[in-house]
Every structure is written in C-alpha cells, then in structure tokens.
Motif scaffolding. Structure first.
Motif, mmCIF file in Angstrom:
data_model
loop_
_atom_site.group_PDB
_atom_site.id
_atom_site.type_symbol
_atom_site.label_atom_id
_atom_site.label_comp_id
_atom_site.label_asym_id
_atom_site.label_seq_id
_atom_site.Cartn_x
_atom_site.Cartn_y
_atom_site.Cartn_z
ATOM 1 N N PRO A 1 -16.338 19.326 -1.425
ATOM 2 C CA PRO A 1 -16.914 18.568 -0.314
ATOM 3 C C PRO A 1 -16.332 19.045 1.004
ATOM 4 N N ARG A 2 -17.171 19.245 1.983
ATOM 5 C CA ARG A 2 -16.725 19.755 3.277
ATOM 6 C C ARG A 2 -15.876 18.748 4.034
ATOM 7 N N SER A 3 -16.073 17.460 3.741
ATOM 8 C CA SER A 3 -15.372 16.437 4.508
ATOM 9 C C SER A 3 -14.099 15.949 3.832
ATOM 10 N N GLY A 4 -13.706 16.552 2.723
ATOM 11 C CA GLY A 4 -12.454 16.182 2.094
ATOM 12 C C GLY A 4 -12.609 15.396 0.814
ATOM 13 N N PHE A 5 -11.529 14.764 0.425
ATOM 14 C CA PHE A 5 -11.439 14.029 -0.828
ATOM 15 C C PHE A 5 -12.400 12.846 -0.856
ATOM 16 N N GLN A 6 -13.059 12.629 -1.997
ATOM 17 C CA GLN A 6 -13.988 11.507 -2.131
ATOM 18 C C GLN A 6 -13.410 10.451 -3.050
ATOM 19 N N LEU A 7 -13.649 9.182 -2.716
ATOM 20 C CA LEU A 7 -13.197 8.088 -3.560
ATOM 21 C C LEU A 7 -14.138 6.909 -3.379
ATOM 22 N N PRO A 8 -14.201 6.021 -4.387
ATOM 23 C CA PRO A 8 -15.051 4.833 -4.253
ATOM 24 C C PRO A 8 -14.519 3.918 -3.156
ATOM 25 N N LEU A 9 -15.416 3.207 -2.532
ATOM 26 C CA LEU A 9 -15.041 2.270 -1.468
ATOM 27 C C LEU A 9 -14.032 1.243 -1.972
ATOM 28 N N LEU B 1 -19.790 -7.512 5.719
ATOM 29 C CA LEU B 1 -20.328 -7.795 4.391
ATOM 30 C C LEU B 1 -19.216 -7.871 3.363
ATOM 31 N N ALA B 2 -19.409 -8.701 2.347
ATOM 32 C CA ALA B 2 -18.478 -8.775 1.218
ATOM 33 C C ALA B 2 -19.147 -8.113 0.015
ATOM 34 N N LEU B 3 -18.387 -7.260 -0.669
ATOM 35 C CA LEU B 3 -18.891 -6.572 -1.860
ATOM 36 C C LEU B 3 -17.934 -6.811 -3.019
ATOM 37 N N ASN B 4 -18.493 -7.084 -4.199
ATOM 38 C CA ASN B 4 -17.616 -7.199 -5.362
ATOM 39 C C ASN B 4 -17.189 -5.797 -5.804
ATOM 40 N N ARG B 5 -16.230 -5.739 -6.703
ATOM 41 C CA ARG B 5 -15.666 -4.459 -7.136
ATOM 42 C C ARG B 5 -16.725 -3.518 -7.700
ATOM 43 N N ASP B 6 -17.657 -4.050 -8.498
ATOM 44 C CA ASP B 6 -18.690 -3.203 -9.101
ATOM 45 C C ASP B 6 -19.522 -2.509 -8.021
ATOM 46 N N MET B 7 -19.941 -3.256 -7.013
ATOM 47 C CA MET B 7 -20.743 -2.656 -5.927
ATOM 48 C C MET B 7 -19.904 -1.680 -5.118
ATOM 49 N N ALA B 8 -18.657 -2.036 -4.840
ATOM 50 C CA ALA B 8 -17.791 -1.158 -4.061
ATOM 51 C C ALA B 8 -17.476 0.141 -4.799
ATOM 52 N N MET B 9 -17.475 0.107 -6.133
ATOM 53 C CA MET B 9 -17.243 1.321 -6.923
ATOM 54 C C MET B 9 -18.441 2.271 -6.869
ATOM 55 N N ARG B 10 -19.611 1.764 -6.571
ATOM 56 C CA ARG B 10 -20.821 2.594 -6.512
ATOM 57 C C ARG B 10 -20.951 3.355 -5.201
ATOM 58 N N ILE B 11 -20.203 2.942 -4.179
ATOM 59 C CA ILE B 11 -20.277 3.591 -2.875
ATOM 60 C C ILE B 11 -19.178 4.645 -2.809
ATOM 61 N N VAL B 12 -19.583 5.905 -2.806
ATOM 62 C CA VAL B 12 -18.635 7.021 -2.770
ATOM 63 C C VAL B 12 -18.396 7.379 -1.309
ATOM 64 N N THR B 13 -17.122 7.436 -0.931
ATOM 65 C CA THR B 13 -16.757 7.687 0.459
ATOM 66 C C THR B 13 -15.892 8.932 0.584
ATOM 67 N N CYS B 14 -15.786 9.401 1.815
ATOM 68 C CA CYS B 14 -14.884 10.516 2.097
ATOM 69 C C CYS B 14 -14.200 10.276 3.424
ATOM 70 N N VAL C 1 -9.273 -7.653 -1.971
ATOM 71 C CA VAL C 1 -8.537 -8.430 -2.956
ATOM 72 C C VAL C 1 -9.028 -7.993 -4.337
ATOM 73 N N ASN C 2 -8.145 -7.408 -5.126
ATOM 74 C CA ASN C 2 -8.468 -6.986 -6.494
ATOM 75 C C ASN C 2 -9.716 -6.112 -6.589
ATOM 76 N N GLY C 3 -9.928 -5.231 -5.624
ATOM 77 C CA GLY C 3 -11.078 -4.341 -5.663
ATOM 78 C C GLY C 3 -12.291 -4.879 -4.931
ATOM 79 N N ASP C 4 -12.374 -6.204 -4.743
ATOM 80 C CA ASP C 4 -13.440 -6.775 -3.926
ATOM 81 C C ASP C 4 -13.093 -6.464 -2.472
ATOM 82 N N VAL C 5 -14.109 -6.184 -1.661
ATOM 83 C CA VAL C 5 -13.819 -5.791 -0.281
ATOM 84 C C VAL C 5 -14.722 -6.515 0.704
#
Length: 95
Positions: A20-28, A82-95, A69-73
């Motif tokens: 990836p050109r923008s660096g390391f990727q991780l879930p939100l 916006l509030a996202l539970n852990r499952d939704m936040a894991m689906r959003i890949v960020t860099c 808190v515990n993966g919820d963001v």
C-alpha cells in the motif's frame, strides 16, 4: 515494475500484491483513541458497503477516533459523530 491491477512482478515468475502506498493498514477497531486515520476500503457485502458509504466511510475519508471501549468506537467522519460496534469497525480498513 507494476503490472495489472496493482500487482508487481516479484522476480522468478512470482506475482505479489503491491505494498500500500499510504503505509500500514489496520481495521478501524484497532485504531487508538485520538488517532486520525484514512479509510482504505470497507469489507463486506455490497449493501453493507453502500450503507457505510452513505454514512461517510468512503475511500480517502479522514476518520478521527473520539472514543473506544473493547473494540467499539465512537468516530468523527465528514462532520458526523457515529458509534460503531466492533464487528462494523473491523470491516473498515484504514491506513
């Protein structure tokens, strides 16, 4: 040499995905409180990706993690909080 669809020839006949050109990727869900990240992609079925895009989670969008808190963001994206539970936040890949 970059080839078709972001793949590179890795020598000895192998093909490897480009870094990836923008660096390391991780879930939100893994981003730290106070950190601002950029959306790389959203994983999941088309209807979910469409719904997330309507909420502002599109490629290139800046997302600030307000609280976690515990993966919820709780995040700020495109002027909305916006509030996202852990499952939704894991689906959003960020860099």
């Amino acid at each position: 040499m970059e080839g078709v669809m972001g793949y590179q020839h890795a020598g000895s006949g192998r093909i490897a995905a480009s870094e990836p050109r923008s660096g390391f990727q991780l879930p939100l869900a893994m981003a730290s409180e106070g950190q601002t990240v950029t959306v790389a992609r959203v994983r999941g079925p088309q209807d979910l990706r469409q719904r997330m895009a309507e909420m502002g989670f599109v490629q290139g969008a800046k997302v600030k993690v307000v609280s976690r808190v515990n993966g919820d963001v709780v995040v700020s994206v495109k002027g909305a909080t916006l509030a996202l539970n852990r499952d939704m936040a894991m689906r959003i890949v960020t860099c």
